[in-house]
Motif scaffolding. Structure first.
Motif, PDB file in Angstrom:
ATOM      1  N   GLY A 156       0.831  -1.204   0.000  1.00  0.00           N
ATOM      2  CA  GLY A 156       0.000   0.000   0.000  1.00  0.00           C
ATOM      3  C   GLY A 156       0.858   1.242   0.000  1.00  0.00           C
ATOM      4  O   GLY A 156       2.085   1.170  -0.040  1.00  0.00           O
ATOM      5  N   MET A 157       0.202   2.379   0.071  1.00  0.00           N
ATOM      6  CA  MET A 157       0.892   3.649  -0.117  1.00  0.00           C
ATOM      7  C   MET A 157       1.044   4.452   1.168  1.00  0.00           C
ATOM      8  O   MET A 157       1.489   5.591   1.117  1.00  0.00           O
ATOM      9  CB  MET A 157       0.123   4.484  -1.132  1.00  0.00           C
ATOM     10  N   LEU A 158       0.622   3.899   2.294  1.00  0.00           N
ATOM     11  CA  LEU A 158       0.635   4.703   3.519  1.00  0.00           C
ATOM     12  C   LEU A 158       1.981   4.615   4.222  1.00  0.00           C
ATOM     13  O   LEU A 158       2.623   3.561   4.232  1.00  0.00           O
ATOM     14  CB  LEU A 158      -0.477   4.234   4.459  1.00  0.00           C
ATOM     15  N   GLY A 163     -10.946   4.919  -1.220  1.00  0.00           N
ATOM     16  CA  GLY A 163      -9.664   4.803  -1.922  1.00  0.00           C
ATOM     17  C   GLY A 163      -8.910   3.623  -1.334  1.00  0.00           C
ATOM     18  O   GLY A 163      -7.924   3.765  -0.618  1.00  0.00           O
ATOM     19  N   PHE A 218      -7.482   0.772  -2.837  1.00  0.00           N
ATOM     20  CA  PHE A 218      -6.337   0.238  -3.581  1.00  0.00           C
ATOM     21  C   PHE A 218      -6.174  -1.267  -3.313  1.00  0.00           C
ATOM     22  O   PHE A 218      -7.089  -2.032  -3.535  1.00  0.00           O
ATOM     23  CB  PHE A 218      -5.076   1.055  -3.231  1.00  0.00           C
ATOM     24  N   SER A 240      -4.571  -2.111   1.887  1.00  0.00           N
ATOM     25  CA  SER A 240      -3.769  -1.784   3.064  1.00  0.00           C
ATOM     26  C   SER A 240      -4.577  -0.978   4.084  1.00  0.00           C
ATOM     27  O   SER A 240      -4.610  -1.313   5.281  1.00  0.00           O
ATOM     28  CB  SER A 240      -2.515  -1.034   2.602  1.00  0.00           C
ATOM     29  N   ASP A 242     -13.391   1.667  -4.262  1.00  0.00           N
ATOM     30  CA  ASP A 242     -12.290   1.886  -5.216  1.00  0.00           C
ATOM     31  C   ASP A 242     -12.730   1.477  -6.625  1.00  0.00           C
ATOM     32  O   ASP A 242     -13.624   0.639  -6.786  1.00  0.00           O
ATOM     33  CB  ASP A 242     -11.044   1.064  -4.843  1.00  0.00           C
ATOM     34  N   LEU A 243     -12.067   2.084  -7.605  1.00  0.00           N
ATOM     35  CA  LEU A 243     -12.272   1.660  -8.993  1.00  0.00           C
ATOM     36  C   LEU A 243     -11.624   0.293  -9.223  1.00  0.00           C
ATOM     37  O   LEU A 243     -12.031  -0.455 -10.111  1.00  0.00           O
ATOM     38  CB  LEU A 243     -11.605   2.655  -9.950  1.00  0.00           C
ATOM     39  N   PHE A 244     -10.548   0.009  -8.469  1.00  0.00           N
ATOM     40  CA  PHE A 244      -9.770  -1.225  -8.617  1.00  0.00           C
ATOM     41  C   PHE A 244      -9.304  -1.426 -10.057  1.00  0.00           C
ATOM     42  O   PHE A 244      -9.392  -2.522 -10.603  1.00  0.00           O
ATOM     43  CB  PHE A 244     -10.570  -2.445  -8.130  1.00  0.00           C
ATOM     44  N   TYR A 288       0.228   2.363 -10.144  1.00  0.00           N
ATOM     45  CA  TYR A 288      -0.491   1.146  -9.739  1.00  0.00           C
ATOM     46  C   TYR A 288       0.212  -0.082 -10.339  1.00  0.00           C
ATOM     47  O   TYR A 288       0.301  -1.130  -9.701  1.00  0.00           O
ATOM     48  CB  TYR A 288      -1.957   1.182 -10.183  1.00  0.00           C
ATOM     49  N   PHE A 308      -7.762  -4.977 -10.440  1.00  0.00           N
ATOM     50  CA  PHE A 308      -6.951  -5.659  -9.419  1.00  0.00           C
ATOM     51  C   PHE A 308      -7.800  -6.002  -8.188  1.00  0.00           C
ATOM     52  O   PHE A 308      -7.289  -6.211  -7.097  1.00  0.00           O
ATOM     53  CB  PHE A 308      -5.705  -4.837  -9.035  1.00  0.00           C
ATOM     54  N   GLY A 353     -16.019   0.326  -8.313  1.00  0.00           N
ATOM     55  CA  GLY A 353     -16.634   1.253  -9.278  1.00  0.00           C
ATOM     56  C   GLY A 353     -16.311   2.692  -8.934  1.00  0.00           C
ATOM     57  O   GLY A 353     -15.580   2.967  -7.976  1.00  0.00           O
ATOM     58  N   PHE A 366     -12.057   7.709   6.227  1.00  0.00           N
ATOM     59  CA  PHE A 366     -10.665   7.779   5.758  1.00  0.00           C
ATOM     60  C   PHE A 366     -10.704   8.188   4.293  1.00  0.00           C
ATOM     61  O   PHE A 366     -11.210   7.453   3.443  1.00  0.00           O
ATOM     62  CB  PHE A 366      -9.974   6.420   5.931  1.00  0.00           C
ATOM     63  N   ASP A 383      -8.936   8.917   1.050  1.00  0.00           N
ATOM     64  CA  ASP A 383      -7.735   8.775   0.202  1.00  0.00           C
ATOM     65  C   ASP A 383      -8.197   8.756  -1.252  1.00  0.00           C
ATOM     66  O   ASP A 383      -7.696   7.996  -2.065  1.00  0.00           O
ATOM     67  CB  ASP A 383      -7.002   7.477   0.583  1.00  0.00           C
ATOM     68  N   ILE A 384      -9.199   9.569  -1.548  1.00  0.00           N
ATOM     69  CA  ILE A 384      -9.848   9.492  -2.853  1.00  0.00           C
ATOM     70  C   ILE A 384     -10.083  10.868  -3.479  1.00  0.00           C
ATOM     71  O   ILE A 384     -10.614  10.961  -4.595  1.00  0.00           O
ATOM     72  CB  ILE A 384     -11.183   8.713  -2.704  1.00  0.00           C
ATOM     73  N   LYS A 409      -9.105  12.888  -5.547  1.00  0.00           N
ATOM     74  CA  LYS A 409      -8.173  13.086  -6.673  1.00  0.00           C
ATOM     75  C   LYS A 409      -8.697  14.124  -7.666  1.00  0.00           C
ATOM     76  O   LYS A 409      -7.928  14.620  -8.488  1.00  0.00           O
ATOM     77  CB  LYS A 409      -7.905  11.759  -7.406  1.00  0.00           C
TER      78      LYS A 409
HETATM   79  C1  LIG Z   1      -3.648   6.601  -3.152  1.00  0.00           C
HETATM   80  S1  LIG Z   1      -4.614   5.254  -3.652  1.00  0.00           S
HETATM   81  C2  LIG Z   1      -5.223   4.595  -2.162  1.00  0.00           C
HETATM   82  C3  LIG Z   1      -4.167   3.937  -1.295  1.00  0.00           C
HETATM   83  C4  LIG Z   1      -4.743   3.060  -0.216  1.00  0.00           C
HETATM   84  N1  LIG Z   1      -5.638   3.758   0.676  1.00  0.00           N
HETATM   85  C5  LIG Z   1      -3.672   2.342   0.577  1.00  0.00           C
HETATM   86  O1  LIG Z   1      -3.851   2.165   1.768  1.00  0.00           O
HETATM   87  O2  LIG Z   1      -2.669   1.944  -0.003  1.00  0.00           O
HETATM   88  C6  LIG Z   1      -6.013   6.066  -4.318  1.00  0.00           C
HETATM   89  C7  LIG Z   1      -7.085   5.125  -4.813  1.00  0.00           C
HETATM   90  O3  LIG Z   1      -8.189   5.923  -5.275  1.00  0.00           O
HETATM   91  C8  LIG Z   1      -8.821   5.163  -6.290  1.00  0.00           C
HETATM   92  N2  LIG Z   1      -9.664   6.038  -7.116  1.00  0.00           N
HETATM   93  C9  LIG Z   1      -9.292   7.106  -7.880  1.00  0.00           C
HETATM   94  N3  LIG Z   1     -10.365   7.638  -8.503  1.00  0.00           N
HETATM   95  C10 LIG Z   1     -11.443   6.891  -8.126  1.00  0.00           C
HETATM   96  C11 LIG Z   1     -12.842   6.935  -8.422  1.00  0.00           C
HETATM   97  N4  LIG Z   1     -13.335   7.853  -9.255  1.00  0.00           N
HETATM   98  N5  LIG Z   1     -13.637   6.027  -7.842  1.00  0.00           N
HETATM   99  C12 LIG Z   1     -13.155   5.076  -7.010  1.00  0.00           C
HETATM  100  N6  LIG Z   1     -11.836   4.979  -6.688  1.00  0.00           N
HETATM  101  C13 LIG Z   1     -10.996   5.868  -7.240  1.00  0.00           C
HETATM  102  C14 LIG Z   1      -7.664   4.570  -7.085  1.00  0.00           C
HETATM  103  O4  LIG Z   1      -8.084   3.438  -7.815  1.00  0.00           O
HETATM  104  C15 LIG Z   1      -6.653   4.256  -5.978  1.00  0.00           C
HETATM  105  O5  LIG Z   1      -6.682   2.906  -5.608  1.00  0.00           O
END
Ligand SMILES: C[S@@+](CC[C@H](N)C(=O)[O-])C[C@H]1O[C@@H](n2cnc3c(N)ncnc32)[C@H](O)[C@@H]1O
Length: 312
Positions: free
Chosen positions: A27-29, A55, A57, A60, A86-88, A95, A109, A129, A145, A147-148, A150
């Motif tokens: 993961g990214m944390l 978010g 991913f 994690s 997540d979009l996964f 990614y 994924f 989705g 939490f 993390d989304i 974007k």
């Molecule tokens: C920084 S990562 C999350 C890291 C994660 N929380 C971890 O613990 O490693 C951001 C996530 O946002 C998801 N994401 C981005 N745009 C999205 C959307 N429109 N809908 C759902 N998920 C989205 C991405 O697929 C990605 O997995």
């Protein structure tokens, strides 16, 4: 009244307390924010409240939250109370690096997320989705939490569709994109809503907030209005409000980064003069900050500014 444990070591200790599966999920944390997520779920969220993992991913953050719940005496009260969105989709070079060539470009994924979170599946619901297409299930939220954030649309969806189930004193909000300088709308929204939150702790890049007052629909509409139609000075004013609130948290990387966010907004508003002045001050006043992530942010803003100054 709930208070946050600020004793030395509560967040600093990055090795103890996390169970094995939470530590190894890719993961990214960063370690400190991983610990924060685990501890909030373990020690602070009340039974009857739900935990949103926006978010997810590779799982994690879901595992950190769910492992916190699993460590509680009242764990069974939290079955199926974590909600992962997540979009996964393996749709970026970053990614691709984490999925280690096991998933084709633009393929899902989700199976990796499911196998990584299997040890905690009794706690978790998953929503594959586009996040902006999901409405909340109308239950009170103990932890969001985030993390989304974007895009501004995703940021707005967080507030518009989830915040009406946040509760003063009972909702913790972790903004993981707090030092993400390419998401300045998160700071503008937060600046417009700052009065409803206590600013509790920084585990960079995450900021921990606790809700103190109700959030009204009007506040959210106004925040959107400031982001969509406000001028550069309104944007900077909102970010200044955030800067003031994080000052007591004494984290120079975060303080300097929020000032870089102001540069980004000034550049976006074509006030290159303001951006150049702010950047010069940041470099002088925060020369002590040598974290490589921070220095990369400074270089990014500097390059962007220099490019625009050369052509304008
Ligand atoms: C920084 S990562 C999350 C890291 C994660 N929380 C971890 O613990 O490693 C951001 C996530 O946002 C998801 N994401 C981005 N745009 C999205 C959307 N429109 N809908 C759902 N998920 C989205 C991405 O697929 C990605 O997995």
């Amino acid at each position: 009244m709930l208070t946050f444990n600020t004793s030395p070591g509560y967040l600093q200790d990055t090795t103890c307390g996390l169970p094995y599966p939470a530590q190894v999920t890719p993961g990214m944390l960063r370690p400190k924010e991983s610990r924060l997520l685990h501890l909030i779920a373990k020690d602070y969220v009340k039974p009857g409240y739900h935990l949103v993992d926006a978010g997810a991913f590779l799982g994690s953050s879901a595992n950190l939250i769910a492992s916190g719940l699993a460590a509680r005496d009242d764990a069974s009260k939290f079955y199926k109370s974590v909600h992962s969105y997540d979009l996964f989709l393996n749709n970026s070079d970053v990614y691709e690096k984490y999925t280690l060539g096991t998933v084709d470009r633009n393929e899902t994924f989700l199976s990796l997320y499911l196998s990584n979170t299997a040890p905690y599946s009794q706690f978790i619901n998953v929503y594959p989705g586009d996040f902006s297409g999901f409405q909340w299930i109308d239950q009170p939220i103990g932890l969001f939490f985030c993390d989304i954030s974007k895009t501004p649309q995703l940021e707005h969806h967080v507030w518009e569709s989830f915040a009406n189930k946040f509760e003063p004193a009972n909702t913790w909000f972790i903004q993981q994109d707090f030092v993400h300088i390419q998401a300045p709308f998160t700071h503008v929204y937060l600046g417009c809503l700052e009065q409803v939150f206590e600013f509790v702790a920084l585990a960079v890049p995450s900021l921990l907030l606790r809700q103190a007052k109700p959030i009204t629909e009007k506040m959210i509409r106004d925040a959107k209005e400031v982001w969509m139609r406000g001028d550069v000075l309104q944007h900077l004013e909102a970010v200044d409000a955030v800067s003031k609130r994080i000052e007591p948290l004494n984290n120079e990387e975060a303080t300097a980064t929020v000032r870089l966010v102001k540069c980004q907004l000034a550049i976006q508003g074509m006030r290159l003069d303001l951006a150049a002045r702010e950047l010069a001050d940041i470099k002088k006043e925060h020369a002590r900050v040598v974290d490589r992530h921070y220095l990369a942010r400074v270089r990014f803003v500097e390059n962007r500014l220099n490019t625009l100054m050369a052509i304008s």
